[in-house]
Enzyme design. Structure first.
Site, PDB file in Angstrom:
ATOM      1  N   GLU A  57     -22.918 -53.559  10.473  1.00 61.22           N
ATOM      2  CA  GLU A  57     -23.626 -53.092   9.284  1.00 61.22           C
ATOM      3  C   GLU A  57     -22.645 -52.737   8.175  1.00 61.22           C
ATOM      4  OE1 GLU A  57     -26.253 -49.855  10.307  1.00 61.22           O
ATOM      5  OE2 GLU A  57     -27.218 -50.991  11.925  1.00 61.22           O
ATOM      6  N   LYS A 112     -22.788 -58.497  15.410  1.00 64.17           N
ATOM      7  CA  LYS A 112     -23.375 -58.077  14.134  1.00 64.17           C
ATOM      8  C   LYS A 112     -22.845 -56.697  13.790  1.00 64.17           C
ATOM      9  CE  LYS A 112     -27.962 -56.925  13.685  1.00 64.17           C
ATOM     10  NZ  LYS A 112     -27.873 -55.546  13.237  1.00 64.17           N
ATOM     11  N   GLU A 116     -32.444 -56.107   5.923  1.00 67.05           N
ATOM     12  CA  GLU A 116     -33.520 -55.255   6.464  1.00 67.05           C
ATOM     13  C   GLU A 116     -34.131 -54.405   5.351  1.00 67.05           C
ATOM     14  OE1 GLU A 116     -32.445 -53.059   9.977  1.00 67.05           O
ATOM     15  OE2 GLU A 116     -34.318 -51.908   9.980  1.00 67.05           O
ATOM     16  N   ASP A 121     -24.984 -56.173  18.654  1.00 67.73           N
ATOM     17  CA  ASP A 121     -24.616 -55.201  17.623  1.00 67.73           C
ATOM     18  C   ASP A 121     -23.354 -54.442  18.012  1.00 67.73           C
ATOM     19  OD1 ASP A 121     -26.341 -55.286  15.441  1.00 67.73           O
ATOM     20  OD2 ASP A 121     -27.857 -54.041  16.416  1.00 67.73           O
TER      21      ASP A 121
HETATM   22  O1  KIV Z   1     -30.734 -53.115  16.178  1.00 64.61           O
HETATM   23  C1  KIV Z   1     -31.589 -53.942  15.821  1.00 64.61           C
HETATM   24  O2  KIV Z   1     -32.555 -54.228  16.528  1.00 64.61           O
HETATM   25  C2  KIV Z   1     -31.414 -54.571  14.533  1.00 64.61           C
HETATM   26  C3  KIV Z   1     -32.583 -55.315  13.980  1.00 64.61           C
HETATM   27  C4  KIV Z   1     -33.563 -54.353  13.448  1.00 64.61           C
HETATM   28  C5  KIV Z   1     -32.174 -56.313  12.948  1.00 64.61           C
HETATM   29  O3  KIV Z   1     -30.397 -54.464  13.931  1.00 64.61           O
END
Ligand code: KIV
Length: 278
Positions: A126, A124, A193, A96
């Site tokens: 958002e 990833k 989500e 992330d």
């Molecule tokens: O940070 C995380 O664990 C996530 C998941 C909930 C998809 O983004």
């Protein structure tokens, strides 16, 4: 030394690739993903045969004990990505980009460089409209990018809490438009989500990349859960989409294997673990 060490030097199972994940989607084989934050748990997941390990910024909650993901930094993420990477020989590692570390292209490039040099194979991020430029630039430079729509925890204050997204017609349209726009900008994968199951199915049909759900029903291309939730370690009220896979089993390995099996045979999530559209 070969320029392509994976092709010549590796022993053991071949690493999971993006091409394999795309093929899984097109052949209707569900993709399995879990979060991990350290080498020991990553090794358990990897050896159980998980496809993808997400080093989520949920580490803010489950590792650091914070009440949101907002305090997590790029340095925190890089540390945990490097730990996870050491435990993995097969799974695709996704990291992330944390809160406000990708507000423009130069900042996103710098954050991504740090996480990929720590060992991530995909990042990833958002959001929808606000991140299209960043997605386009990163993917044009060879970075696989996973989008994340619906309940986006980095926007928890703007969303007024952790709640299901996409029930109102206007919000539904917006999520569909944003998913299509992200796909056009070049995402390689999409996480949805806390989105009603029917809407998640419609989004999955509308884009041409693997869609991974968490609280998004079964009609997507794969599932992800936070590892601590799967092990029954959540605090407070358990969200509807969480199943405790350790209950009735005697090891973490058995719980992870049961999750992988349940996702692959589509018995998780059940209807009562998904959100209805109305
Ligand atoms: O940070 C995380 O664990 C996530 C998941 C909930 C998809 O983004």
């Amino acid at each position: 030394m070969s320029q392509h060490p994976q092709a010549t030097d590796r022993t053991g199972p071949a690493p999971v690739t993006l091409a394999q994940l795309r093929r899984a989607r097109s052949e209707g084989r569900p993709i399995t993903m879990l979060t991990a934050y350290d080498a020991s748990f990553a090794r358990v997941l990897d050896q159980a045969g998980i496809d993808c390990i997400l080093v989520g910024d949920s580490l803010g909650n489950v590792v650091q004990g914070r009440d949101s993901t907002l305090p997590v930094t790029v340095a925190d993420m890089a540390y945990h990505v490097a730990c996870v990477r050491r435990g993995v020989s097969r799974a695709l590692v996704i990291a992330d980009l944390p809160f406000l570390s990708y507000t423009d292209v130069p900042q996103a490039v710098a954050s991504t460089r740090t996480l990929m040099q720590a060992g991530a194979a995909m990042i990833k991020l958002e959001g929808g409209q606000a991140v299209l430029d960043v997605v386009a630039q990163l993917s044009a430079h060879g970075v696989p990018v996973c989008g994340h729509l619906g309940l986006t925890p980095q926007s928890v204050h703007q969303l007024s809490g952790y709640r299901v997204q996409g029930r109102a017609p206007e919000q539904r349209r917006q999520l569909l438009d944003e998913a299509r726009a992200l796909a056009e900008a070049g995402i390689a994968m999409l996480v949805l989500e806390c989105v009603p199951a029917g809407l998640a199915a419609e989004i999955t049909r509308s884009v041409d990349v693997p869609v991974i759900g968490i609280g998004a029903g079964a009609a997507v291309n794969g599932q992800v859960l936070v590892l601590h939730d799967l092990l029954g370690l959540g605090s407070g009220r358990r969200p509807r989409f969480v199943r405790d896979f350790l209950a009735g089993r005697d090891s973490i390995e058995a719980a992870v294997t049961a999750y992988i099996h349940a996702v692959r045979e589509r018995s998780f999530p059940a209807a009562e673990e998904s959100y209805p559209d109305d």
